[in-house]
Each structure stands twice: as structure tokens, then as C-alpha cells.
Write a protein that holds these residues in place. Structure first.
Motif, PDB file in Angstrom:
ATOM      1  N   PHE A 120      -4.761   8.116  -0.001  1.00  0.00           N
ATOM      2  CA  PHE A 120      -5.665   7.214   0.701  1.00  0.00           C
ATOM      3  C   PHE A 120      -5.894   7.747   2.114  1.00  0.00           C
ATOM      4  CE2 PHE A 120      -3.556   4.090  -2.219  1.00  0.00           C
ATOM      5  CZ  PHE A 120      -4.671   3.864  -3.013  1.00  0.00           C
TER       6      PHE A 120
ATOM      7  N   LEU B 249      -0.703  -0.029   4.339  1.00  0.00           N
ATOM      8  CA  LEU B 249       0.090  -0.299   3.132  1.00  0.00           C
ATOM      9  C   LEU B 249       1.533  -0.633   3.469  1.00  0.00           C
ATOM     10  CD1 LEU B 249      -1.179   2.482   0.700  1.00  0.00           C
ATOM     11  CD2 LEU B 249      -1.897   0.089   0.842  1.00  0.00           C
TER      12      LEU B 249
ATOM     13  N   VAL C  84       5.529  -0.233  -0.620  1.00  0.00           N
ATOM     14  CA  VAL C  84       4.169  -0.179  -1.164  1.00  0.00           C
ATOM     15  C   VAL C  84       4.261  -0.836  -2.539  1.00  0.00           C
ATOM     16  CG1 VAL C  84       2.253   1.286  -1.891  1.00  0.00           C
ATOM     17  CG2 VAL C  84       3.643   1.949   0.082  1.00  0.00           C
TER      18      VAL C  84
ATOM     19  N   TYR D 123       1.636  -3.015  -4.353  1.00  0.00           N
ATOM     20  CA  TYR D 123       0.501  -3.285  -5.211  1.00  0.00           C
ATOM     21  C   TYR D 123       0.384  -2.190  -6.267  1.00  0.00           C
ATOM     22  CZ  TYR D 123      -4.217  -4.843  -6.423  1.00  0.00           C
ATOM     23  OH  TYR D 123      -5.313  -5.305  -7.081  1.00  0.00           O
TER      24      TYR D 123
ATOM     25  N   ASN E 172      -2.082   0.709  -6.058  1.00  0.00           N
ATOM     26  CA  ASN E 172      -1.751   1.662  -5.001  1.00  0.00           C
ATOM     27  C   ASN E 172      -0.618   2.590  -5.421  1.00  0.00           C
ATOM     28  OD1 ASN E 172      -3.688   0.508  -3.362  1.00  0.00           O
ATOM     29  ND2 ASN E 172      -2.245  -0.747  -2.235  1.00  0.00           N
ATOM     30  N   THR E 173       0.435   2.039  -6.019  1.00  0.00           N
ATOM     31  CA  THR E 173       1.571   2.877  -6.412  1.00  0.00           C
ATOM     32  C   THR E 173       1.174   3.845  -7.521  1.00  0.00           C
ATOM     33  OG1 THR E 173       2.442   1.234  -7.961  1.00  0.00           O
ATOM     34  CG2 THR E 173       3.300   1.182  -5.717  1.00  0.00           C
TER      35      THR E 173
END
Length: 137
Positions: free
Chosen positions: A49, A84, A121, A123, A126-127
Motif C-alpha cells: 500500500f 494501518l 494489522v 483487516y 489488508n493482511t
């Protein structure tokens, strides 16, 4: 005696948790909100990201972590995101596994590369994204 003292001082000064390959990292913006990270010497390509700040050496790491010692050795790259509320490491031949990280390994050119993503982190989207490798082609 002076030689021994010099070697001892030199070993403490040059001691770094970063891999000798970290100096070959290249980052560039790719797509809208992403950063592409590559390291041709390791045949590594990784997408992150865009909100992360990165460190490729001990000095940059200390600036991001306010002097905290790294829990890992052989760091290829370190990324930290305030958005994050977490960080990750790209590691070479990792043997340490602190409990507050989740891990994904791959083998690239007979070298074990590990992503260590902090458990802060949370969510799943995201992971899943951050624990994904891509090979250079």
C-alpha cells in the motif's frame, strides 16, 4: 592490543540488522495507491500500500521506530504505516518468529524470503494483500 580494540569497535559500528541486499531495493509508485518494491539481486517483486514509510538501512529504521531495536535480522526492507497502525518486514533466511507477527515464506532462487506482518494489522483484506509475493519476470 590496539588492533583487537579497533576490530571490536568496528564490529559494533558495522553491526546492522539489515541484509547486504537491502541496498538494492527500488521503490516506485504503481497503480493509484500502491508502491512496487523490487530487488533484482534477489529476484524479488513486492507490492505494498502507498501509505507506508520504508527503511532500507539501520539509520532510516531508527528514525521510523524512534530508536527501538528490531526483533529480526537480515531485513531486506521494513515498512510502517500509521493508517494501518502496523508494520511489516521482508526478511532473508529468517529464523526468528516473535508471536506478535504473522508470517508467509517463499523460496526465490534457493533463498527463503519471509514477510513478517504485525498482528496489529487486522483487516483480512489488508493482511491477505500484504502477505502476497510476486516474482520478477
Amino acid at each position: 592490543m590496539r588492533v583487537l580494540l579497533f576490530l571490536l569497535v568496528l564490529s559494533f559500528i558495522s553491526c546492522t540488522p539489515f541484509s547486504k541486499y537491502s541496498k538494492f531495493n527500488k521503490t516506485q509508485n504503481c497503480y493509484e495507491a500502491y508502491v512496487c518494491i523490487s530487488n533484482n539481486s534477489l529476484q524479488l517483486k513486492y507490492q505494498s500500500f502507498g501509505g507506508f514509510k520504508f527503511a532500507n538501512d539501520k539509520k532510516a529504521y531508527k528514525n521510523l521506530q524512534k530508536g527501538k531495536k528490531s526483533p529480526f535480522k537480515n531485513i531486506i526492507m521494513y515498512g510502517w504505516s500509521n493508517n494501518l497502525n502496523g508494520d511489516y518486514y521482508l526478511l532473508l533466511d529468517n529464523e526468528r518468529h516473535p508471536e506478535n507477527y504473522q508470517y508467509k515464506d517463499t523460496i526465490i532462487q534457493n533463498r527463503k524470503i519471509t514477510i513478517a506482518l504485525s498482528n496489529s494489522v487486522t483487516y483480512k483484506t489488508n493482511t491477505d494483500f500484504l502477505l502476497n509475493f510476486k516474482l520478477n519476470k
